[in-house]
Scaffold this active site. Structure first.
Site, PDB file in Angstrom:
ATOM      1  N   ASP A  60       0.776  -1.247   0.000  1.00 56.58           N
ATOM      2  CA  ASP A  60       0.000   0.000   0.000  1.00 56.58           C
ATOM      3  C   ASP A  60       0.811   1.303   0.000  1.00 56.58           C
ATOM      4  OD1 ASP A  60      -1.502  -2.139   0.861  1.00 56.58           O
ATOM      5  OD2 ASP A  60      -2.174  -1.204   2.712  1.00 56.58           O
ATOM      6  N   TRP A 105       6.016 -10.259   1.267  1.00 57.47           N
ATOM      7  CA  TRP A 105       5.574  -9.490   2.430  1.00 57.47           C
ATOM      8  C   TRP A 105       6.265  -9.993   3.709  1.00 57.47           C
ATOM      9  CZ3 TRP A 105       3.092  -9.943   7.143  1.00 57.47           C
ATOM     10  CH2 TRP A 105       2.470  -8.797   7.647  1.00 57.47           C
ATOM     11  N   PHE A 164       2.191  -0.700   9.994  1.00 59.69           N
ATOM     12  CA  PHE A 164       1.204  -0.939   8.942  1.00 59.69           C
ATOM     13  C   PHE A 164       0.750   0.385   8.324  1.00 59.69           C
ATOM     14  CE2 PHE A 164      -0.902  -5.403   9.401  1.00 59.69           C
ATOM     15  CZ  PHE A 164       0.329  -6.003   9.243  1.00 59.69           C
ATOM     16  N   SER A 165      -0.247   0.300   7.450  1.00 60.37           N
ATOM     17  CA  SER A 165      -0.650   1.466   6.658  1.00 60.37           C
ATOM     18  C   SER A 165      -1.194   2.621   7.489  1.00 60.37           C
ATOM     19  CB  SER A 165      -1.696   1.052   5.628  1.00 60.37           C
ATOM     20  OG  SER A 165      -1.039   0.340   4.618  1.00 60.37           O
ATOM     21  N   GLU A 184     -10.471  -2.273   4.483  1.00 56.78           N
ATOM     22  CA  GLU A 184      -9.119  -1.777   4.752  1.00 56.78           C
ATOM     23  C   GLU A 184      -8.940  -0.388   4.122  1.00 56.78           C
ATOM     24  OE1 GLU A 184      -6.400  -5.769   4.951  1.00 56.78           O
ATOM     25  OE2 GLU A 184      -6.765  -5.058   2.922  1.00 56.78           O
ATOM     26  N   TRP A 233      -3.994  -8.892  -3.852  1.00 56.77           N
ATOM     27  CA  TRP A 233      -3.539  -9.906  -2.893  1.00 56.77           C
ATOM     28  C   TRP A 233      -3.754 -11.324  -3.416  1.00 56.77           C
ATOM     29  CZ3 TRP A 233       0.014  -8.934   0.384  1.00 56.77           C
ATOM     30  CH2 TRP A 233       0.087  -7.719   1.047  1.00 56.77           C
TER      31      TRP A 233
HETATM   32  C1  FRU Z   1      -3.850  -3.650   2.785  1.00 61.58           C
HETATM   33  C2  FRU Z   1      -3.214  -4.061   4.098  1.00 61.58           C
HETATM   34  C3  FRU Z   1      -3.559  -3.076   5.191  1.00 61.58           C
HETATM   35  C4  FRU Z   1      -2.422  -3.255   6.159  1.00 61.58           C
HETATM   36  C5  FRU Z   1      -1.254  -3.500   5.237  1.00 61.58           C
HETATM   37  C6  FRU Z   1      -0.221  -4.437   5.775  1.00 61.58           C
HETATM   38  O1  FRU Z   1      -3.174  -4.126   1.675  1.00 61.58           O
HETATM   39  O2  FRU Z   1      -3.606  -5.368   4.434  1.00 61.58           O
HETATM   40  O3  FRU Z   1      -4.831  -3.275   5.764  1.00 61.58           O
HETATM   41  O4  FRU Z   1      -2.235  -2.125   6.971  1.00 61.58           O
HETATM   42  O5  FRU Z   1      -1.789  -4.035   4.050  1.00 61.58           O
HETATM   43  O6  FRU Z   1       0.896  -4.473   4.960  1.00 61.58           O
END
Ligand code: FRU
Length: 528
Positions: A58, A82, A114-115, A240, A327
């Site tokens: 993200d 990831w 995270f984001s 998200e 994803w």
């Molecule tokens: C969306 C997500 C977010 C999270 C991040 C983790 O792609 O799943 O909800 O913060 O990626 O990398």
């Protein structure tokens, strides 16, 4: 230009088009990219943002400050898949060229980073900077993997970090977390903005199958305001990366509030996608006009996109960028050194149809900076039946912008569109079907897809074309971003042809179609 001259030029160009058909088909395909050189690897985007190496997802912390557009992003610097999340960092002065900066935020004892988002605290509400030298403040989710493994539900909490040197160095706030988890497994991705009428900061947060809105006078203490989304919109997966902003309605003096919510899985063509709602927001509660979902992008590869904060009022643009992957297969796409790219930055607006508001997005106007002279421009009408090759020796189909204006009023056809093909007949087909009233992007025979059974699919999007149809396509090594009728419909898809596409065709099945105008530009590389 006199009519007779115009006609003879047309005849000449059209003749060249037809005679070029066999030439182009036999033209040797160039590889999609040699495996050497800076940003020259196979499938490496030449004018989209991608990290130099390793994993990215993200976009985060998008904020404009002191002449720079900041782009932070979910980053794992130790692998192409990831892992423990950091915030990578890049800046641009024109939304076109990017400069890589060192990693901005590292995981710590509270968890992975995270984001989240970033704001400029111009009034120094937090006390972390000053009014003369305002702090850039990042608001993000701490994801604690140990606590998750131990079976706790409260492993995601919101923290902040601040920078007083234009985002170059960062200090985590000593009182983190600033918003504690109330006992909900999915509690993440804060997007924060200043709400002038109530004089407070507002945070929109993704909370499992809905969003929560919080307010704060100072970014440090947060109060719950309301929630939105239960039973509204799409719910095929977890919610998200939300966003909430005011957007002008084209051709009027009014504005509406727009809420973005990414969802994974449950997108219209499978896997990850971003839905939106339009409505009103009074600083406390969001009231939607639509309770059914609308999609920001109907392609398979535009996820977790949000908008830049702090864009100057004089510019008054709402600028967006998303993660160009899904994803469903992001961790296995066939790139070697790095994984994933971002979409090209886009400008958003609202249009009205039947008293409903719809989002339009188009590439930012700065894309014109990338255009090279070697353009092909036809401004005389021509007809196409079957598949017709458009040829130019200087055309680089792996790095270009294509625009076609179709005149459908005088055409009788079943489906029309564009084909990008290579010498081994792998082809990406993008078109509009009049009987199904839908756009489609077919990458089922467009190259490498065996890395995931979910990849080689046809994405479709409902659309009711009028008499005039404008197709604009941006192609960059391994992606095709389609903008229909000034961005009323968008489809972003990645693609991995074994060899580069070298043949461009326009097609019309079931009759002939009239093209009023077309323009094709090679686009420059931004990486040197
Ligand atoms: C969306 C997500 C977010 C999270 C991040 C983790 O792609 O799943 O909800 O913060 O990626 O990398």
């Amino acid at each position: 230009m006199n009519k007779a001259i115009k006609l003879s030029i047309w005849v000449l160009v059209f003749g060249m088009l037809i005679s070029s058909c066999s030439r182009s088909e036999s033209k040797k395909s160039t590889p999609a990219g040699p495996i050497t050189g800076y940003y020259q690897e196979q499938y490496r985007p030449r004018f989209h943002f991608s990290p130099e190496a390793n994993w990215m997802n993200d976009p985060n912390g998008m904020v404009y400050f002191g002449g720079e557009y900041h782009l932070f992003y979910q980053y794992y610097p130790d692998s192409t898949v990831w892992g423990p999340m950091h915030w990578g960092h890049a800046v641009s002065t024109d939304l076109v060229s990017w400069k890589h900066l060192p990693v901005a935020l590292y995981p710590d004892s509270l968890g992975y980073i995270f984001s989240g988002s970033a704001v400029i605290d111009s009034k120094n509400t937090s006390g972390l900077g000053s009014e003369t030298d305002p702090a850039m403040i990042a608001i993000f989710t701490y994801h604690n993997p140990e606590s998750e493994k131990a079976g706790s539900k409260t492993f995601q909490n919101q923290g902040i970090a601040f920078s007083t040197d234009k985002g170059r160095t960062w200090t985590k706030y000593s009182g983190n977390p600033v918003l504690k988890n109330p006992g909900i497994r999915d509690f993440r991705d804060p997007k924060v903005f200043w709400h002038d009428p109530t004089g407070r900061w507002i945070m929109i947060l993704a909370v499992h199958d809905r969003v929560h809105l919080y307010s704060s006078p100072n970014l440090l203490n947060w109060t719950f305001e309301s929630e939105f989304g239960k039973g509204m919109g799409a719910h095929g997966g977890v919610w998200e990366c939300p966003d909430l902003f005011k957007l002008k309605v084209e051709g009027s003096d009014t504005s509406k509030w727009v809420m973005f919510v990414s969802i994974n899985p449950g997108g219209p063509n499978g896997g990850s996608a971003t839905q939106y709602f339009t409505g009103e927001f009074d600083g406390h509660k969001f009231v939607p006009e639509n309770t059914n979902e609308k999609w920001v992008d109907w392609g398979r590869d535009n996820y977790a996109g949000v908008t830049w904060s702090n864009i100057p009022d004089t510019d008054n643009r709402r600028l967006f960028l998303g993660w160009m992957s899904n994803w469903d297969y992001a961790t296995v796409v066939p790139t070697k050194v790095w994984r994933s790219a971002m979409t090209f930055p886009r400008e958003l607006s609202l249009t009205t149809d039947n008293n409903q508001h719809f989002l339009s997005s188009k590439p930012v106007r700065e894309i014109e900076k990338l255009r090279e002279k070697s353009a092909l421009i036809f401004s005389d009408p021509r007809t196409v039946t079957g598949e017709k090759v458009i040829h130019s020796d200087s055309l680089n189909l792996m790095q270009c912008e294509l625009m076609f204006d179709f005149n459908l009023a005088d055409s009788k056809y079943d489906s029309i569109g564009i084909i990008l093909e290579n010498s081994i007949h792998e082809r990406l087909v993008i078109g509009y079907s009049s009987d199904k009233k839908q756009f489609f992007t077919d990458r089922s025979n467009a190259g490498n897809s065996n890395f995931s059974e979910k990849f080689g699919t046809v994405a479709t999007a409902p659309y009711n074309a009028g008499n005039k149809l404008r197709i604009r396509l941006i192609v960059d090594a391994a992606s095709a971003e389609l903008f229909v009728d000034d961005g009323r419909l968008v489809m972003t898809n990645i693609v991995f042809p074994t060899e580069g596409f070298t043949v461009l065709k326009i097609f019309s099945t079931g009759g002939e179609v009239l093209i009023d105008h077309s323009e094709i530009y090679n686009l420059k590389s931004i990486w040197r």
